[in-house]
Design a protein around this motif. Structure first.
Motif, PDB file in Angstrom:
ATOM      1  N   TYR A   1      -9.453 -17.646  11.605  1.00 20.06           N
ATOM      2  CA  TYR A   1     -10.343 -16.846  10.765  1.00 20.06           C
ATOM      3  C   TYR A   1     -11.143 -17.734   9.815  1.00 20.06           C
ATOM      4  O   TYR A   1     -12.363 -17.589   9.684  1.00 20.06           O
ATOM      5  CB  TYR A   1      -9.506 -15.833   9.979  1.00 20.06           C
TER       6      TYR A   1
ATOM      7  N   ASP B   1       0.842  -1.195   0.000  1.00 24.87           N
ATOM      8  CA  ASP B   1       0.000   0.000   0.000  1.00 24.87           C
ATOM      9  C   ASP B   1       0.880   1.249   0.000  1.00 24.87           C
ATOM     10  O   ASP B   1       2.098   1.175   0.068  1.00 24.87           O
ATOM     11  CB  ASP B   1      -0.968  -0.019   1.181  1.00 24.87           C
TER      12      ASP B   1
ATOM     13  N   GLU C   1      -7.568  -5.335   2.408  1.00 28.73           N
ATOM     14  CA  GLU C   1      -7.152  -4.504   3.536  1.00 28.73           C
ATOM     15  C   GLU C   1      -8.077  -4.645   4.747  1.00 28.73           C
ATOM     16  O   GLU C   1      -7.597  -4.733   5.869  1.00 28.73           O
ATOM     17  CB  GLU C   1      -7.050  -3.036   3.119  1.00 28.73           C
ATOM     18  N   PRO C   2      -9.425  -4.664   4.565  1.00 33.69           N
ATOM     19  CA  PRO C   2     -10.274  -4.852   5.749  1.00 33.69           C
ATOM     20  C   PRO C   2     -10.031  -6.198   6.443  1.00 33.69           C
ATOM     21  O   PRO C   2     -10.054  -6.272   7.669  1.00 33.69           O
ATOM     22  CB  PRO C   2     -11.695  -4.790   5.191  1.00 33.69           C
ATOM     23  N   THR C   3      -9.761  -7.237   5.672  1.00 30.49           N
ATOM     24  CA  THR C   3      -9.482  -8.546   6.261  1.00 30.49           C
ATOM     25  C   THR C   3      -8.189  -8.503   7.064  1.00 30.49           C
ATOM     26  O   THR C   3      -8.117  -9.045   8.172  1.00 30.49           O
ATOM     27  CB  THR C   3      -9.372  -9.617   5.165  1.00 30.49           C
TER      28      THR C   3
ATOM     29  N   LYS D   1      -5.532  -8.266  12.352  1.00 31.44           N
ATOM     30  CA  LYS D   1      -4.637  -7.573  13.283  1.00 31.44           C
ATOM     31  C   LYS D   1      -5.331  -7.272  14.604  1.00 31.44           C
ATOM     32  O   LYS D   1      -4.752  -7.433  15.673  1.00 31.44           O
ATOM     33  CB  LYS D   1      -4.128  -6.275  12.662  1.00 31.44           C
ATOM     34  N   SER D   2      -6.584  -6.839  14.535  1.00 28.62           N
ATOM     35  CA  SER D   2      -7.261  -6.453  15.774  1.00 28.62           C
ATOM     36  C   SER D   2      -7.889  -7.647  16.493  1.00 28.62           C
ATOM     37  O   SER D   2      -7.770  -7.775  17.705  1.00 28.62           O
ATOM     38  CB  SER D   2      -8.332  -5.408  15.479  1.00 28.62           C
ATOM     39  N   ASP D   3      -8.561  -8.530  15.781  1.00 23.90           N
ATOM     40  CA  ASP D   3      -9.295  -9.622  16.422  1.00 23.90           C
ATOM     41  C   ASP D   3      -8.401 -10.797  16.809  1.00 23.90           C
ATOM     42  O   ASP D   3      -8.671 -11.472  17.797  1.00 23.90           O
ATOM     43  CB  ASP D   3     -10.404 -10.139  15.506  1.00 23.90           C
TER      44      ASP D   3
ATOM     45  N   GLY E   1      -6.931  -5.862   8.477  1.00 25.60           N
ATOM     46  CA  GLY E   1      -7.229  -5.069   9.670  1.00 25.60           C
ATOM     47  C   GLY E   1      -7.950  -5.886  10.734  1.00 25.60           C
ATOM     48  O   GLY E   1      -7.635  -5.791  11.922  1.00 25.60           O
ATOM     49  N   HIS E   2      -8.919  -6.715  10.321  1.00 26.24           N
ATOM     50  CA  HIS E   2      -9.626  -7.562  11.281  1.00 26.24           C
ATOM     51  C   HIS E   2      -8.696  -8.610  11.882  1.00 26.24           C
ATOM     52  O   HIS E   2      -8.777  -8.910  13.079  1.00 26.24           O
ATOM     53  CB  HIS E   2     -10.823  -8.252  10.620  1.00 26.24           C
TER      54      HIS E   2
END
Length: 117
Positions: A86, A12, A55-57, A62-64, A59-60
């Motif tokens: 996941y 990115d 990118e949203p995956t 990384k956080s979850d 991010g999830h």
């Protein structure tokens, strides 16, 4: 891990590292060059859109699944365990949907769930 080598991964715009590692050239989204053909521009655009789509995956994950910190020796173990969790969660969601759909179909045919499982 799989034995395959990636020739040109996409990063990115926030990536601040080396542009080439060995034979692997890292692509970063930028204004297309004047010498790029229409085909090359379209291919780069598709590659960067794929990257933006996951990118949203990332991010999830990384956080979850705590991918921001590594608690195991080696990054591969941490990433594989997070990806397995996941995928297991997604599979269980599909399985629950399938069971609900089957139970609704049995309900319409006056067949009780007591005898179905």
């Amino acid at each position: 891990m799989t034995g395959k080598h990636i020739n040109s991964p996409a990063a990115d715009r926030g990536y601040r590292g080396v542009r080439q590692i060995g034979y692997t050239k890292i692509l970063i989204p930028d204004v297309p060059k004047a010498k790029d053909t229409c085909y090359q521009k379209r291919k780069k655009h598709q590659l960067f859109c794929k990257r933006a789509g996951i990118e949203p995956t990332i991010g999830h994950l990384k956080s979850d699944y705590r991918l921001s910190r590594n608690f195991y020796k080696g990054d591969a173990v941490n990433v594989l365990l997070a990806a397995a969790a996941y995928n297991f969660k997604r599979t269980m969601r599909v399985l629950l949907w399938f069971i609900k759909k089957i139970s609704v179909n049995f309900d319409f045919t006056n067949f009780t769930l007591k005898y179905s499982f």
